[in-house]
Design a protein around this motif. Structure first.
Motif, PDB file in Angstrom:
ATOM      1  N   TRP A 196       0.823  -1.040  -0.084  1.00 14.74           N
ATOM      2  CA  TRP A 196      -0.051   0.146   0.084  1.00 14.74           C
ATOM      3  C   TRP A 196       0.877   1.287   0.147  1.00 14.74           C
ATOM      4  O   TRP A 196       0.478   2.084  -0.903  1.00 14.74           O
ATOM      5  CB  TRP A 196      -0.940  -0.100   1.174  1.00 14.74           C
ATOM      6  N   LEU A 197       1.761   1.193   0.778  1.00 15.95           N
ATOM      7  CA  LEU A 197       2.814   2.493   0.897  1.00 15.95           C
ATOM      8  C   LEU A 197       3.700   2.364  -0.330  1.00 15.95           C
ATOM      9  O   LEU A 197       4.514   3.504  -0.439  1.00 15.95           O
ATOM     10  CB  LEU A 197       3.464   2.708   2.168  1.00 15.95           C
ATOM     11  N   GLN A 198       3.823   1.124  -0.689  1.00 16.51           N
ATOM     12  CA  GLN A 198       4.972   1.038  -1.851  1.00 16.51           C
ATOM     13  C   GLN A 198       6.409   1.338  -1.465  1.00 16.51           C
ATOM     14  O   GLN A 198       6.998   1.979  -2.280  1.00 16.51           O
ATOM     15  CB  GLN A 198       4.557   1.848  -3.208  1.00 16.51           C
ATOM     16  N   ILE A 199       6.622   0.991  -0.118  1.00 15.64           N
ATOM     17  CA  ILE A 199       8.214   1.206  -0.073  1.00 15.64           C
ATOM     18  C   ILE A 199       8.767  -0.394   0.139  1.00 15.64           C
ATOM     19  O   ILE A 199       8.251  -1.100   1.007  1.00 15.64           O
ATOM     20  CB  ILE A 199       7.954   2.042   1.484  1.00 15.64           C
ATOM     21  N   LEU A 200       9.944  -0.489  -0.294  1.00 15.61           N
ATOM     22  CA  LEU A 200      10.774  -1.493  -0.082  1.00 15.61           C
ATOM     23  C   LEU A 200      12.033  -1.208  -0.185  1.00 15.61           C
ATOM     24  O   LEU A 200      12.768  -0.465  -1.110  1.00 15.61           O
ATOM     25  CB  LEU A 200      10.432  -2.654  -1.128  1.00 15.61           C
ATOM     26  N   ALA A 201      12.921  -1.404   1.148  1.00 19.23           N
ATOM     27  CA  ALA A 201      14.227  -0.976   1.292  1.00 19.23           C
ATOM     28  C   ALA A 201      15.264  -1.710   1.707  1.00 19.23           C
ATOM     29  O   ALA A 201      14.330  -2.758   2.606  1.00 19.23           O
ATOM     30  CB  ALA A 201      14.228   0.404   1.854  1.00 19.23           C
ATOM     31  N   TRP A 203      -3.514   0.563   9.080  1.00 18.11           N
ATOM     32  CA  TRP A 203      -3.300   0.934   7.726  1.00 18.11           C
ATOM     33  C   TRP A 203      -4.603   0.351   6.926  1.00 18.11           C
ATOM     34  O   TRP A 203      -4.914   0.904   5.712  1.00 18.11           O
ATOM     35  CB  TRP A 203      -2.114   0.486   7.171  1.00 18.11           C
ATOM     36  N   GLY A 204      -5.091  -0.828   7.347  1.00 17.95           N
ATOM     37  CA  GLY A 204      -6.264  -1.478   6.890  1.00 17.95           C
ATOM     38  C   GLY A 204      -7.579  -0.314   6.915  1.00 17.95           C
ATOM     39  O   GLY A 204      -8.378  -0.378   5.930  1.00 17.95           O
ATOM     40  N   LEU A 205      -7.634   0.394   8.190  1.00 17.56           N
ATOM     41  CA  LEU A 205      -8.820   1.422   8.274  1.00 17.56           C
ATOM     42  C   LEU A 205      -8.378   2.383   7.196  1.00 17.56           C
ATOM     43  O   LEU A 205      -9.235   2.804   6.422  1.00 17.56           O
ATOM     44  CB  LEU A 205      -8.820   1.742   9.702  1.00 17.56           C
ATOM     45  N   PHE A 206      -7.292   2.843   7.126  1.00 19.27           N
ATOM     46  CA  PHE A 206      -6.961   4.034   6.006  1.00 19.27           C
ATOM     47  C   PHE A 206      -7.337   3.598   4.670  1.00 19.27           C
ATOM     48  O   PHE A 206      -7.695   4.218   3.829  1.00 19.27           O
ATOM     49  CB  PHE A 206      -5.497   4.632   6.403  1.00 19.27           C
ATOM     50  N   GLY A 207      -6.537   2.305   4.546  1.00 19.39           N
ATOM     51  CA  GLY A 207      -6.927   1.792   2.912  1.00 19.39           C
ATOM     52  C   GLY A 207      -8.228   1.790   2.660  1.00 19.39           C
ATOM     53  O   GLY A 207      -8.606   1.747   1.462  1.00 19.39           O
ATOM     54  N   SER A 208      -9.172   1.117   3.604  1.00 21.32           N
ATOM     55  CA  SER A 208     -10.621   1.028   3.246  1.00 21.32           C
ATOM     56  C   SER A 208     -11.437   2.354   2.895  1.00 21.32           C
ATOM     57  O   SER A 208     -12.458   2.255   2.406  1.00 21.32           O
ATOM     58  CB  SER A 208     -11.356   0.241   4.384  1.00 21.32           C
ATOM     59  N   ARG A 209     -10.952   3.189   3.806  1.00 23.06           N
ATOM     60  CA  ARG A 209     -11.370   4.641   3.625  1.00 23.06           C
ATOM     61  C   ARG A 209     -11.157   5.478   2.629  1.00 23.06           C
ATOM     62  O   ARG A 209     -11.790   6.249   1.880  1.00 23.06           O
ATOM     63  CB  ARG A 209     -11.139   5.229   4.958  1.00 23.06           C
TER      64      ARG A 209
END
Length: 241
Positions: free
Chosen positions: A83-88, A118-124
């Motif tokens: 979701w944030l698309q961070i991979l480091a 993050w599931g709450l933020f993603g669903s909203r």
């Protein structure tokens, strides 16, 4: 949008201040993701903590399978990666508990608190860009404290002298972050973070939502619905849907 170097400088100052501290038993290991997971944390700050934010969600400190692994607040692996698309790349702390090894984005355990938040933020909001247009998420303290048994020790349970030193550095950082981001609201994720915000901050509205940890019995009954309702009742969100 260009990065906000002052956020990074503040995080680096906090890292340096906390590095100078020592901790006695029952704390046996101290994890500082601002050191070994700095690449991911810096990317998070540059992408999602720039410009003014209307709402700052404030957590307590890193969880063992969240920010300890990814360097991102409430950093549950799939949420950060997908979701944030961070991979480091995540390096290794100098000392680790054998039951709390840092494997970075290869960690197979899920951080329930982060998954719920993050599931709450993603669903909203559906996309990270929509959420972070007005919101961001940070932790009050970036350190994770681990006892010899492998049990986490929360910051408020440190001995008085240690707690005072940690809180002094974290209070200063929180004050600076709020000056930079200029939020209307600081929302403590749980009572501890809200209490620190209320103690430290002036001229900003402070509220709280139920902490999503499964160790919190109330959070295991529709946490997302409860948190959304709390934000609606505070006036942070326009509705709880």
């Amino acid at each position: 949008m260009s990065p906000t170097p002052s956020i990074e400088r503040s995080a680096l100052r906090l890292r340096k201040a906390l590095d100078s501290l020592t901790f006695a038993e029952p704390v046996s290991y101290v994890y500082n993701p601002l050191e070994y997971a700095w690449a991911a944390h810096r990317e998070y700050l540059r992408r999602y903590a720039t410009g003014r934010k209307r709402v700052l969600f404030l957590g307590m400190n890193p969880g063992p399978f969240g920010m300890v692994q990814t360097g991102v607040p409430f950093g549950e692996i799939t949420a950060v990666r997908d979701w944030l698309q961070i991979l480091a790349a995540v390096e290794q702390p100098a000392q680790q508990h054998p039951k709390r090894l840092v494997t970075g984005f290869a960690c197979a355990r899920s951080e329930v608190s982060g998954k719920r938040l993050w599931g709450l933020f993603g669903s909203r909001f559906h996309t990270a860009d929509r959420f972070f247009a007005e919101h961001t998420v940070l932790n009050y303290c970036p350190l994770a404290f681990v006892e010899a048994s492998g049990r986490n020790r929360t910051p408020e349970k440190l001995p008085a002298a240690e707690r005072t030193a940690v809180f002094a550095a974290c209070d200063e950082h929180l004050s600076e972050v709020v000056r930079i981001l200029d939020p209307e609201w600081v929302i403590g994720v749980g009572d501890f973070a809200a209490a620190r915000a209320e103690r430290v901050l002036d001229d900003v509205k402070v509220g709280r939502i139920l902490h999503p940890s499964p160790a919190n019995p109330g959070a295991n009954r529709d946490w997302a619905g409860q948190a959304a309702t709390q934000l609606y009742e505070l006036g942070v969100w326009e509705d709880a849907a």
